[in-house]
Design an enzyme around this catalytic site. Structure first.
Site: not given
Ligand SMILES: [Mg+2]
Length: 318
Positions: A179, A187, A192, A196, A223
């Protein structure tokens, strides 16, 4: 959008099956310039070639001694590794009943003898393109669109399969749940799009470390990634996972919102089980999940196995 046609250098492979060599020769003349061709006069040999060579398409005579074309087609369509190979029947006299039977056993088309080379080439081209597109969609359905690693569906299937394989072979099955630390804050701070890009980089780093064909990295959601290592001991899995953790850290992606580092890091929870018949892999998933929770609780950016892992990781008495 990806181009849905194969590039010009792609050379398709065809199998021609007919008990009369003269018929094979005629088809070979019509097709050998454009395609790589396998040939046989025998239905059983055709099945062997299909399993071994996985041709892109089969041109199949119906009337043959031993096993006829209908039966050959039926077996191609019921074989796990051959079921997606399109079959075109090439036949001298088709009755509507025979045609219906052919379609019922899974043929995609019929070509009448005597064959007309231009017609054969056109039909073959059409069905090869459809096959190629179907293969592409099957592959895309198993790949995570953002990161390019396996998606959750692919992972779930692979986990079920490896669980059964390991329960037969007596091997262990190792799982690492991974994780990204403080990803929501990442973010929020960088947007965002940067999020990505971050996930793509993390996925590449993770994938870059796996060496064996059965090892798998998948995006499990958001994630969260998951890594499956069949045959790993807990110590080996810990080493591999430490390598994964370190690879992400060394990508040096700045993360101003993290409380555990200046760069993007991951927490990893690991677990190993010796799968047994009739048990579900959920036990292993839950154990890895608890380990991940413990890794988060104890400060993140680390690899941890929950202390109770080992109860299910005892090697079974064989
Ligand atoms: Mg024949």
């Amino acid at each position: 959008m990806r181009d849905l046609t194969p590039d010009a250098s792609h050379r398709f492979r065809l199998l021609i099956v007919d008990d009369q060599p003269i018929n094979i020769r005629v088809l070979h003349e019509a097709l050998s310039v454009d395609y790589e061709i396998f040939m046989t006069t025998n239905g059983l040999q055709a099945l062997e070639i299909c399993a071994r060579e996985r041709p892109d398409l089969v041109l199949l005579d119906i009337e043959m001694p031993d096993i006829d074309g209908i039966e050959v087609c039926r077996r191609i369509k019921s074989g796990e590794v051959t079921k997606n190979i399109p079959v075109l029947f090439v036949t001298g006299h088709t009755s509507p009943e025979q045609e219906a039977l052919g379609l019922e056993v899974g043929a995609v088309d019929f070509i009448a003898k005597p064959i007309h080379p231009a017609v054969v080439r056109a039909r073959v081209r059409t069905h090869l393109l459809l096959k190629w597109q179907a293969d592409l969609l099957r592959r895309m359905a198993l790949i995570d669109g953002l990161t390019g690693v396996a998606n959750r569906r692919c992972f779930d299937d692979a986990l079920d399969l490896e669980w059964r394989v390991c329960s037969r072979s007596g091997e262990s099955l190792g799982l690492a749940m991974i994780d990204v630390d403080y990803f929501k804050r990442f973010n929020d701070q960088y947007g965002h799009q940067a999020g990505d890009t971050c996930l793509k980089t993390v996925a590449q780093k993770l994938r870059g470390l796996l060496r064996r064909p059965r090892d798998l990295i998948a995006r499990y959601g958001g994630e969260e990634f998951v890594c499956m290592i069949p045959g790993a001991s807990l110590d080996a899995l810990r080493d591999i996972s430490e390598g994964l953790r370190s690879a992400v850290e060394s990508a040096m992606i700045p993360h101003g919102g993290s409380d555990c580092s200046d760069v993007v890091t991951v927490s990893i929870g690991i677990a190993v089980a010796y799968p047994r018949f009739g048990e579900s892999p959920d036990v292993l998933m839950q154990s890895a999940d608890r380990s991940l929770y413990a890794a988060k609780q104890s400060g993140r950016n680390r690899v941890l196995a929950e202390p109770s892992n080992g109860t299910n990781a005892q090697k079974p008495r064989l």
